[in-house]
Design an enzyme around this catalytic site. Structure first.
Site, PDB file in Angstrom:
ATOM      1  N   ASN A  45     -13.986   7.720  -6.746  1.00 27.52           N
ATOM      2  CA  ASN A  45     -14.451   7.001  -7.928  1.00 27.52           C
ATOM      3  C   ASN A  45     -15.974   6.998  -7.967  1.00 27.52           C
ATOM      4  O   ASN A  45     -16.653   6.938  -6.931  1.00 27.52           O
ATOM      5  CB  ASN A  45     -13.868   5.589  -8.023  1.00 27.52           C
ATOM      6  CG  ASN A  45     -14.007   4.758  -6.769  1.00 27.52           C
ATOM      7  OD1 ASN A  45     -14.134   5.284  -5.674  1.00 27.52           O
ATOM      8  ND2 ASN A  45     -13.988   3.452  -6.928  1.00 27.52           N
ATOM      9  N   GLU A  47     -18.836   5.011 -10.032  1.00 25.96           N
ATOM     10  CA  GLU A  47     -19.069   3.893 -10.946  1.00 25.96           C
ATOM     11  C   GLU A  47     -20.418   4.005 -11.637  1.00 25.96           C
ATOM     12  O   GLU A  47     -21.260   4.834 -11.281  1.00 25.96           O
ATOM     13  CB  GLU A  47     -18.946   2.570 -10.164  1.00 25.96           C
ATOM     14  CG  GLU A  47     -17.539   2.397  -9.603  1.00 25.96           C
ATOM     15  CD  GLU A  47     -17.293   1.045  -8.965  1.00 25.96           C
ATOM     16  OE1 GLU A  47     -18.270   0.287  -8.718  1.00 25.96           O
ATOM     17  OE2 GLU A  47     -16.114   0.740  -8.697  1.00 25.96           O
ATOM     18  N   CYS A  56     -12.481   7.146 -12.359  1.00 25.88           N
ATOM     19  CA  CYS A  56     -11.596   6.925 -11.214  1.00 25.88           C
ATOM     20  C   CYS A  56     -11.518   8.176 -10.341  1.00 25.88           C
ATOM     21  O   CYS A  56     -11.780   9.295 -10.813  1.00 25.88           O
ATOM     22  CB  CYS A  56     -10.185   6.599 -11.680  1.00 25.88           C
ATOM     23  SG  CYS A  56     -10.007   5.008 -12.475  1.00 25.88           S
ATOM     24  N   GLU A  58      -8.919   9.773  -9.199  1.00 31.35           N
ATOM     25  CA  GLU A  58      -7.914  10.745  -9.650  1.00 31.35           C
ATOM     26  C   GLU A  58      -8.465  11.622 -10.768  1.00 31.35           C
ATOM     27  O   GLU A  58      -8.275  12.844 -10.777  1.00 31.35           O
ATOM     28  CB  GLU A  58      -6.657  10.020 -10.167  1.00 31.35           C
ATOM     29  CG  GLU A  58      -5.966   9.159  -9.138  1.00 31.35           C
ATOM     30  CD  GLU A  58      -6.475   7.719  -9.104  1.00 31.35           C
ATOM     31  OE1 GLU A  58      -7.702   7.512  -9.264  1.00 31.35           O
ATOM     32  OE2 GLU A  58      -5.655   6.816  -8.917  1.00 31.35           O
ATOM     33  N   CYS A  89      -4.327   3.925 -12.022  1.00 36.56           N
ATOM     34  CA  CYS A  89      -4.359   3.129 -13.246  1.00 36.56           C
ATOM     35  C   CYS A  89      -3.630   3.890 -14.366  1.00 36.56           C
ATOM     36  O   CYS A  89      -3.281   5.066 -14.228  1.00 36.56           O
ATOM     37  CB  CYS A  89      -5.808   2.830 -13.648  1.00 36.56           C
ATOM     38  SG  CYS A  89      -6.665   4.225 -14.400  1.00 36.56           S
ATOM     39  N   CYS A  92      -5.288   7.165 -15.658  1.00 35.90           N
ATOM     40  CA  CYS A  92      -5.131   8.270 -14.703  1.00 35.90           C
ATOM     41  C   CYS A  92      -3.688   8.799 -14.688  1.00 35.90           C
ATOM     42  O   CYS A  92      -3.477  10.005 -14.544  1.00 35.90           O
ATOM     43  CB  CYS A  92      -5.543   7.835 -13.309  1.00 35.90           C
ATOM     44  SG  CYS A  92      -7.337   7.657 -13.158  1.00 35.90           S
TER      45      CYS A  92
HETATM   46  N1  THU Z   1     -10.061   3.129  -9.368  1.00 33.40           N
HETATM   47  C1  THU Z   1      -9.744   4.411  -9.030  1.00 33.40           C
HETATM   48  O1  THU Z   1     -10.608   5.201  -8.638  1.00 33.40           O
HETATM   49  N2  THU Z   1      -8.452   4.792  -9.150  1.00 33.40           N
HETATM   50  C2  THU Z   1      -7.443   3.983  -9.538  1.00 33.40           C
HETATM   51  O2  THU Z   1      -6.337   4.435  -9.714  1.00 33.40           O
HETATM   52  C3  THU Z   1      -7.677   2.556  -9.763  1.00 33.40           C
HETATM   53  C4  THU Z   1      -9.104   2.167  -9.864  1.00 33.40           C
HETATM   54  C5  THU Z   1     -11.443   2.702  -9.225  1.00 33.40           C
HETATM   55  C6  THU Z   1     -12.153   2.436 -10.517  1.00 33.40           C
HETATM   56  C7  THU Z   1     -13.225   1.460 -10.078  1.00 33.40           C
HETATM   57  O3  THU Z   1     -14.322   2.204  -9.553  1.00 33.40           O
HETATM   58  C8  THU Z   1     -12.585   0.700  -8.931  1.00 33.40           C
HETATM   59  O4  THU Z   1     -11.488   1.488  -8.503  1.00 33.40           O
HETATM   60  C9  THU Z   1     -12.095  -0.681  -9.304  1.00 33.40           C
HETATM   61  O5  THU Z   1     -11.298  -0.649 -10.439  1.00 33.40           O
END
Ligand code: THU
Length: 130
Positions: A45, A47, A56, A58, A89, A92
């Protein structure tokens, strides 16, 4: 060469997690996508201070792979630092469906490297399709 094992794909996702940029959530995630030809494509991920611009793990892996010419995937491993399995999520799940080969599997990993396996029908039933 033999195809990577599920346990090794989860280990690759754990390694990919070390590159996560997650200063806002403190929730690093790693992903490893297995392409139909046996190649493995990682993501983490990434941000952003404008939270909606966050990508994310994925989707990072999918975008890296597709932009490199890979479009069909057999499996994805996903891990956070938590002891419970990391599940993608909703956005994704839809993006994974877009490029999922028949029989696609999600390996939802725990921090210790163990994992639970799910099929696409289980994680995204009644999916939107065009
Ligand atoms: N996140 C992911 O990378 N993958 C997921 O399937 C769920 C959430 C990340 C997004 C954000 O940077 C952090 O987790 C919190 O939501």
């Amino acid at each position: 060469m033999d195809r990577i094992t599920d346990a090794d794909l989860v280990r690759v996702a754990i390694e990919a997690r070390t590159h996560a940029y997650a200063p806002y959530s403190g929730f690093p995630v790693g992903a490893a996508l297995l392409a139909e030809d046996g190649s493995v494509h990682t993501g983490c991920n990434v941000e952003c201070a404008s939270f909606g611009a966050t990508c994310c793990a994925e989707r990072t892996a999918v975008v890296k792979a597709v932009s490199g010419g890979y479009r069909r995937f057999l499996a994805v491993a996903v891990v956070s630092e938590r002891p419970e399995p990391c599940l993608p999520c909703g956005i994704c799940r839809q993006v994974l469906l877009e490029f999922a080969a028949p029989g696609f599997r999600l390996l939802a990993g725990r921090a210790d490297g163990t994992f639970e396996e799910y099929g696409m029908q289980e994680i995204l039933p009644n999916a939107f399709v065009l």
